[in-house]
Design an enzyme around this catalytic site. Structure first.
Site, PDB file in Angstrom:
ATOM      1  CB  ALA A  67       2.313  -2.224  -5.136  1.00  0.00           C
ATOM      2  CE  LYS A  68       2.291   5.649  -3.318  1.00  0.00           C
ATOM      3  NZ  LYS A  68       2.921   4.886  -2.218  1.00  0.00           N
TER       4      LYS A  68
END
Lengths: 280, 280
Positions: free
Chosen positions: B95-96
């Site tokens: 998802a960073k």
């Protein structure tokens, strides 16, 4: 939406207010909590109460993702509602996305095409190709994190990059990323709590819009932001979320939100007059 | 999931493979495309075909968000399916994410509690307080971006931080962020295409697990990754997505995915033997 559209809105409304729709399902007024589309209904009431006082709405996607698919649906409805009823207001997805280019292209499709936002916040760490897919959309905006309003912002953002003289990482990021796009498709996030550093960013990006979170609850001062960050066309979007949307938790929450937004709009009108951006 | 659980899985399966569930709705086999839950059905088939060969699954959230609420539901079903049927396999949300702490806490709730992932990738630019809420969950993991596999990674990640001698930003990030957590709740993302720099990261983080994307389609070499990155307990999770899940677009896609995963598992088994991590 073009830069000129935004400047026109700022002049017409005498405001550079962005309302943060950081709608937390656990903090809704009793009159709305528990309904099937409580978040959308809350947003709709806030939007109708503030649309003549602000030029942008900025939902932070975390608040919607926190409740899964149901949150996503209500985000979708919220953006559609703004676009249909108030099409001249800028919609910003505060998503802070950053991923390799084929993945960034999917985020761009999701945020710009599927949800229909005008703008999105992006993280700079991966460099240009993580941002380019957002810049490839005509009439849309990428808003790059430069200086953030959280307390540990200095851990990396102020690291000195070797050179003569050394300069902090955030300045290097603004300097280099400027070349990715232009004043009509890129902005920068600069926390209001870092107003003294706004001066440095203004030197590097004199004509870009700056999106300023952190006024109000997080302690930033609007006067300081204006002093160091305003340019000839204003060039500022100042966000307030909790201070407006949770001004009152009772049945008159929308009216209370309007009152808080009006306070900010009046203060902003004063600054726009002083700067000669609006008359009268 | 603890670090020991992961090491046990690696030994038992003779594999440190992570399968990237980057499921693109436009690339599904005809036999599945068009069904109401096509993405989930595709994932389920891939998972059942590869679960004995890998120790982790990593969906990149962009692929699910790209189709809105419906994508979110299928991501939810995918993670639940893995947790119920293969509870010893690590699930990673790629998802960073990176946001101020109250917002990061919402992302953590969404990813760890609502969706039920074991781990999440996070961006380091905002510093410790953007990552801390993920570390506050017992038995969960934050995987910090150090070196990414995209082509413009060098624009900021290699900037020299002033000092004697100057050292690149990514090393500064690993060095400082190590203090946020420990080997049992933090990992680092290091692109396989940067194998020569793995050595430097191993010096700074000798006992941390490293998540390595970019083997296969993006050009990284597994042999190089092992040479520079493996530690006494393996310490590697090597991700392959497109090379496995799109090995064949026809009706035998799951079997083809299994064959590709098996190739990688066999190569990995060889390296684990050479290192004395598994016997026989």
């Amino acid at each position: 939406m073009t830069s000129q559209d935004l400047v026109d809105q700022i002049r017409a409304k005498r405001s550079f207010l962005c309302v943060g729709l950081d709608t937390d399902i656990t903090k809704l007024p009793d009159s709305i909590a528990g309904r099937r589309e409580a978040i959308f209904e809350f947003n709709k009431a806030i939007i109708d109460a503030t649309a003549d006082l602000c030029v942008a709405y900025k939902p932070n996607l975390a608040f919607y993702e926190a409740i899964g698919a149901r949150g996503w649906e209500q985000l979708d409805k919220t953006v559609k509602y703004i676009r249909e009823k108030y099409p001249r207001i800028l919609t910003i997805a505060d998503a802070k996305r950053g991923d390799i280019s084929n993945t960034a292209a999917l985020y761009a499709r999701s945020i710009f095409q599927h949800l229909g936002f005008d703008a999105v916040t992006v993280a700079p760490y991966m460099g240009r190709d993580a941002v380019q897919p957002f810049l490839d959309y005509q009439g849309k905006w990428a808003i790059v994190l430069a200086l953030t309003s959280n307390s540990s912002y200095d851990e990396f953002q102020l690291l000195p990059i070797a050179g003569t003289p050394p300069r902090p990482l955030y300045q290097e990021i603004v300097q280099r990323s400027r070349q990715w796009g232009h004043e009509g498709n890129m902005m920068y996030v600069v926390g209001a709590t870092r107003a003294e550093m706004l001066k440095e960013i203004r030197k590097l990006a004199p004509d870009h819009f700056l999106l300023i979170p952190g006024v109000g609850q997080q302690g930033g001062s609007l006067a300081e932001v204006v002093k160091h960050g305003m340019n000839r066309q204003c060039g500022l979007l100042v966000n307030s979320a909790r201070g407006i949307i949770y001004a009152d938790r009772g049945p008159r929450f929308a009216q209370a939100a309007r009152e808080k937004a009006l306070e900010l709009q009046r203060e902003m009108e004063g600054y726009l007059r002083e700067a000669g951006i609006v008359q009268g």
